[in-house]
Design an enzyme around this catalytic site. Structure first.
Site, mmCIF file in Angstrom:
data_model
loop_
_atom_site.group_PDB
_atom_site.id
_atom_site.type_symbol
_atom_site.label_atom_id
_atom_site.label_comp_id
_atom_site.label_asym_id
_atom_site.label_seq_id
_atom_site.Cartn_x
_atom_site.Cartn_y
_atom_site.Cartn_z
ATOM 1 N N TYR A 177 0.839 -1.203 0.000
ATOM 2 C CA TYR A 177 0.000 0.000 0.000
ATOM 3 C C TYR A 177 0.863 1.238 0.000
ATOM 4 C CZ TYR A 177 0.748 0.867 5.005
ATOM 5 O OH TYR A 177 1.295 1.139 6.223
ATOM 6 N N CYS A 178 0.229 2.380 -0.335
ATOM 7 C CA CYS A 178 0.955 3.644 -0.293
ATOM 8 C C CYS A 178 -0.008 4.752 0.137
ATOM 9 C CB CYS A 178 1.647 3.930 -1.605
ATOM 10 S SG CYS A 178 0.588 3.836 -3.059
ATOM 11 N N ARG A 179 -0.078 5.835 -0.649
ATOM 12 C CA ARG A 179 -0.830 7.001 -0.159
ATOM 13 C C ARG A 179 -2.320 6.931 -0.440
ATOM 14 N NH1 ARG A 179 3.790 11.087 -2.430
ATOM 15 N NH2 ARG A 179 5.193 10.956 -0.638
ATOM 16 N N CYS A 183 -1.925 7.074 -5.972
ATOM 17 C CA CYS A 183 -0.486 7.040 -5.717
ATOM 18 C C CYS A 183 0.088 5.878 -6.505
ATOM 19 C CB CYS A 183 -0.219 6.869 -4.225
ATOM 20 S SG CYS A 183 1.512 6.657 -3.802
ATOM 21 N N PHE A 207 -3.138 4.596 3.191
ATOM 22 C CA PHE A 207 -3.193 4.642 4.647
ATOM 23 C C PHE A 207 -4.244 5.609 5.194
ATOM 24 C CE2 PHE A 207 -1.909 6.518 8.695
ATOM 25 C CZ PHE A 207 -2.143 5.413 9.491
#
Lengths: 222, 222
Positions: A177-179, A183, A207
């Site tokens: 996962y990221c932003r 993203c 997140f």
DNA sequence: AATTTATTCAATAGATTCATTGATTAATTG
DNA sequence: CAATTAATCAATGAATCTATTGAATAAATT
């Protein structure tokens, strides 16, 4: 005060809020600040803006109380003023993903180019976590991981992933996962991991979405 | 497509959405359409706009798929395209009520002028409903009541309230609702009811908020 | 076929927004 | 105290947005 003036004021103020959101750079700023606070310079660099331009956009946001500033030394640290800002950004995003065909097309184009064929939702990830058979990987910059991350997630910023990939437990599914959904770090990571033989997929959301669903998260002190 | 272009496109589209929301009249249009569909003329009249102006604002909304049109005879009926539009409007509203001191002040000024000193929330109303000791009054125009209303609510449009007030069961608490927190019908109704000796208060939110919380509601066929 | 009605279109002028440039402020460092 | 650094301010012209006006459509009625 009469009815008409009352409405003009209230809706005028709210339209002013919307106007502050109505610029691509300012939405990107909000998306960044939803991860962690930043200085003007960091924002300017990360969005490829001139300092003056970044500063002016931040002031538009500040004028309607969407962000606030904390001055420390000669740095000005900008924060989101409220979790509700993230909530508005998320609902706008969802509306866009549903109503704007152009966005979905762009998203699909980009993902297929990165060989990212499916994304896991937060609900699906929760299931996998219960069964404890998944490695969760946070590929955002470390500062953002420290500001808050999904419990038990490993932190490997995307630009270190290639060198640190050998340290990953093999034979287990990886969810990156990221932003957030726009993203591209997670897409790049999935591409890379799959090339190395991992069963990897990205989390659709990021997140901030995890956090705003009131799910537990970890944060490391400064 | 590279990363930069990808972001420019996606955030550009979303900023376009926000821009469509960024005008007081267009927010009012959305607030009205959240009750029930309307023709251009109805919108123009209700917001005191020229037909041409109303039409142009509607086209801004249509261009980004927030509303759609159904032509019937020579009327053009405008609808909200999606429940998510209401969701964005609600989250923007909430953000505004929290971040913009000006809005809260305006709201309080207006309410104290109407002698409306306290508002009941949806949660509080639900409790009262369980105890079955409350009369719920919908003071919106009848068309909007027909399009959807809180179960067991009575319909008395605000402009008929004075003449029909005698028909209300006396001795029971009355909770009045209308379009939403910025709709003044409920405030006017509470003022009137209290003058007549009723224990009346307004619902803070409006019917669209009830509906979007997935609570059951009634609708009457056309 | 001519008229009425609801809506849209087109053109315009005034206001606002935007990125860029260069100057300015204010805190830190040498 | 001069120099450096991060950020803001001020001024500009290009682009965009807005309300108004009057004309144009297109469906229904006379």
């Amino acid at each position: 005060m009469e009815k008409k003036e009352f409405k003009a004021r209230v809706f005028g103020e709210l339209a002013g809020l919307a106007k502050a959101l109505a610029h691509p750079f300012r939405l990107q700023i909000i998306d960044l600040l939803a991860q962690s606070s930043r200085t003007v310079e960091e924002i300017a660099t990360q969005l490829s803006l001139s300092m003056a331009n970044a500063s002016q956009h931040l002031q538009v946001l500040k004028a309607v109380n969407l962000v606030h500033v904390l001055k420390e030394g000669h740095y000005a640290h900008y924060h989101l003023a409220d979790d509700k800002v993230v909530a508005v950004w998320q609902s706008l995003r969802e509306l866009g993903m549903e109503r704007l065909a152009e966005i979905e097309r762009t998203l699909n184009d980009f993902r297929s180019q990165k060989h990212v064929f499916q994304a896991v939702t937060i609900d699906e990830l929760l299931l996998k976590m219960e069964q404890d058979n998944v490695v969760i990987l946070d590929v955002r910059p470390e500062k953002e991981y420290r500001a808050g991350h999904i419990p038990r997630a490993l932190s490997i910023p995307i630009d270190q992933l290639l060198e640190r990939i050998v340290g990953l437990p093999s034979g287990r599914e990886v969810v990156v996962y990221c932003r957030g959904p726009f993203c591209v770090y997670a897409d790049e990571a999935v591409d890379l991991l799959q090339n190395q033989g991992f069963a990897a997929s990205r989390l659709e959301e990021g997140f901030p979405d995890w956090k705003s669903r009131q799910l537990p998260f970890h944060a490391l002190s400064d």
